[in-house]
Design an enzyme around this catalytic site. Structure first.
Site, PDB file in Angstrom:
ATOM      1  N   ARG A  97       0.723  -1.240   0.042  1.00 18.37           N
ATOM      2  CA  ARG A  97      -0.035   0.034  -0.119  1.00 18.37           C
ATOM      3  C   ARG A  97       0.724   1.389  -0.017  1.00 18.37           C
ATOM      4  NH1 ARG A  97      -3.985  -2.005   4.921  1.00 18.37           N
ATOM      5  NH2 ARG A  97      -5.054  -3.395   3.495  1.00 18.37           N
ATOM      6  N   CYS A 126      -9.444  -1.496   5.574  1.00 17.99           N
ATOM      7  CA  CYS A 126     -10.900  -1.297   5.506  1.00 17.99           C
ATOM      8  C   CYS A 126     -11.466  -0.067   6.110  1.00 17.99           C
ATOM      9  CB  CYS A 126     -11.419  -2.791   6.296  1.00 17.99           C
ATOM     10  SG  CYS A 126     -10.654  -3.336   7.803  1.00 17.99           S
ATOM     11  N   LYS A 205      -1.905   3.265   9.560  1.00 18.27           N
ATOM     12  CA  LYS A 205      -2.207   2.972   8.264  1.00 18.27           C
ATOM     13  C   LYS A 205      -3.688   4.061   7.933  1.00 18.27           C
ATOM     14  CE  LYS A 205      -1.971  -2.076   8.307  1.00 18.27           C
ATOM     15  NZ  LYS A 205      -2.983  -3.387   8.814  1.00 18.27           N
ATOM     16  N   HIS A 234     -17.427  -2.588  10.572  1.00 13.83           N
ATOM     17  CA  HIS A 234     -16.690  -1.431  11.279  1.00 13.83           C
ATOM     18  C   HIS A 234     -17.502  -0.239  11.510  1.00 13.83           C
ATOM     19  CE1 HIS A 234     -13.232  -4.338  10.976  1.00 13.83           C
ATOM     20  NE2 HIS A 234     -12.708  -3.392  10.151  1.00 13.83           N
TER      21      HIS A 234
END
Ligand code: A2P
Length: 335
Positions: A97, A126, A205, A234
């Site tokens: 990433r 996510c 992140k 979430h």
């Protein structure tokens, strides 16, 4: 069109199969890949059985696309091997990433960065995906300065073993534990590993990926990532300060008009996003929209999405769809 699905037996892999079927993704051949312990078993897709094959056999088949969801170390080792035979890899792990050479893509926001030269394309974390999908229309209108986010993350984000831990605790069964503490009737302010500065990798992140997806290093993000004993998705409490002032009705309208976003904001009737409603849906749900009355140009909102769907499988499949629709992959034709 050959499609390899690496990690086909996992939670995200299983959801990938559901999403591929529901969106009718066009392929002629499906190559499900999992670890050596699963090779030889089968998975079901659209009422047909497919044998699970090894990584080596999948690479030898030179698939057009490989969607990876089998952990970071597997991606680091094998994604380049698929790329070498010309496969477009869409990788759900964190391995690629933040590598400057790899694109980090949420299709609604930055699919245009993709080219036919890209071979390993990263699917963001996510928690980041659902947050940036809700923030994007507001950023484009009012310009984000700073985000303070606290997450309430489903155990499904830690894979099958974590769901088993929750269920085993609930039924007082023995079994492996993936978290360092009980998760049932508990809350863990700990997702992924801790760094020396006291933040977790999950929190960092969210900081770094948000900047990369928006292509804007000036956006400041600070996060607290928390695991809760929920399963459907979430949730996030997001406090966002903009450079420009906003009108709350306009915010609601901007969000309501954003593809992939659903506004659920009717507190008089107890309507606000919740994991039990987001479960197995592809959208990002936004509610509890209100001004932060302690400082100017600042909004509070509550964002919920199924982390296995838009947070993982749906986003990855949308990237694959974009590659096909825009002729970046030459062998496939999509309606
Ligand atoms: P397997 O079922 O054979 O272990 P989850 O995160 O839900 O636990 O899923 C992880 C997925 O990644 C599973 O499909 C798992 O397969 C797969 N996997 C794990 N390690 C490897 C590996 N070395 N090569 C291929 N697939 C792997």
């Amino acid at each position: 069109m050959k499609l390899a699905l690496v990690g086909a037996t996992g939670l995200v892999g299983t959801e990938m199969l559901n999403v591929l079927a529901q969106r009718d993704f066009p392929f002629d051949e499906l190559l499900p890949v999992a670890s050596a312990r699963s090779v030889g078993k089968t998975i079901e897709f659209k009422n047909k059985s497919y044998p699970i094959i090894s990584m080596e056999d999948a690479i030898a088949a030179q698939p057009d696309i490989a969607i990876f969801s089998a952990g970071g170390s597997t991606s680091l080792e094998y994604a380049p091997k698929f790329a070498e035979v010309g496969t477009f890899v869409v990788d759900n792990s964190s391995a690629w990433r933040m590598n400057p050479a790899n694109k980090l893509v949420v299709p609604e926001i930055n699919a245009r960065v993709l080219t036919e030269e890209d071979r390993i394309i990263a699917n963001p974390n996510c928690s980041t995906i659902q947050m940036v999908v809700a923030l994007a229309p507001l950023h484009w209108k009012y310009q984000i300065k700073r985000v303070v986010v606290s997450t309430y993350q489903s155990v499904t984000g830690s894979g099958k073993a974590a769901v088993d831990q929750l269920m085993n605790e609930r039924s007082e069964k023995e079994g492996d534990r993936v978290y360092p503490h009980p998760i049932d009737m508990n809350v863990l302010p700990h997702i992924d590993v801790f760094f020396d500065n006291g933040y977790t990798k999950e929190e960092i992140k969210m900081v770094n990926e948000t900047k990369k997806i928006f292509g804007d290093d000036s956006i400041r993000v600070t996060a607290t990532a928390v695991r809760v004993p929920a399963v459907g998705g979430h949730s996030e409490a997001v406090n966002v300060e903009f450079a420009q002032d906003f009108d709350l009705d306009e915010v609601r309208e901007l969000l309501a008009n954003t593809p992939g976003v659903v506004v659920q904001d009717d507190v008089k009737n107890n309507i606000y996003p919740m994991p039990i409603w987001a479960h197995q849906k592809d959208e990002v749900f936004v509610g509890r929209l209100r001004r932060d009355e302690t400082q100017p140009n600042t909004l509070n909102m509550w964002v919920v999405s199924d982390n296995l769907r838009k947070g993982a499988a749906t986003n990855a499949v949308q990237i694959a769809e974009y590659l096909v629709k825009n002729n970046l992959i030459k062998s496939a034709v999509m309606g």
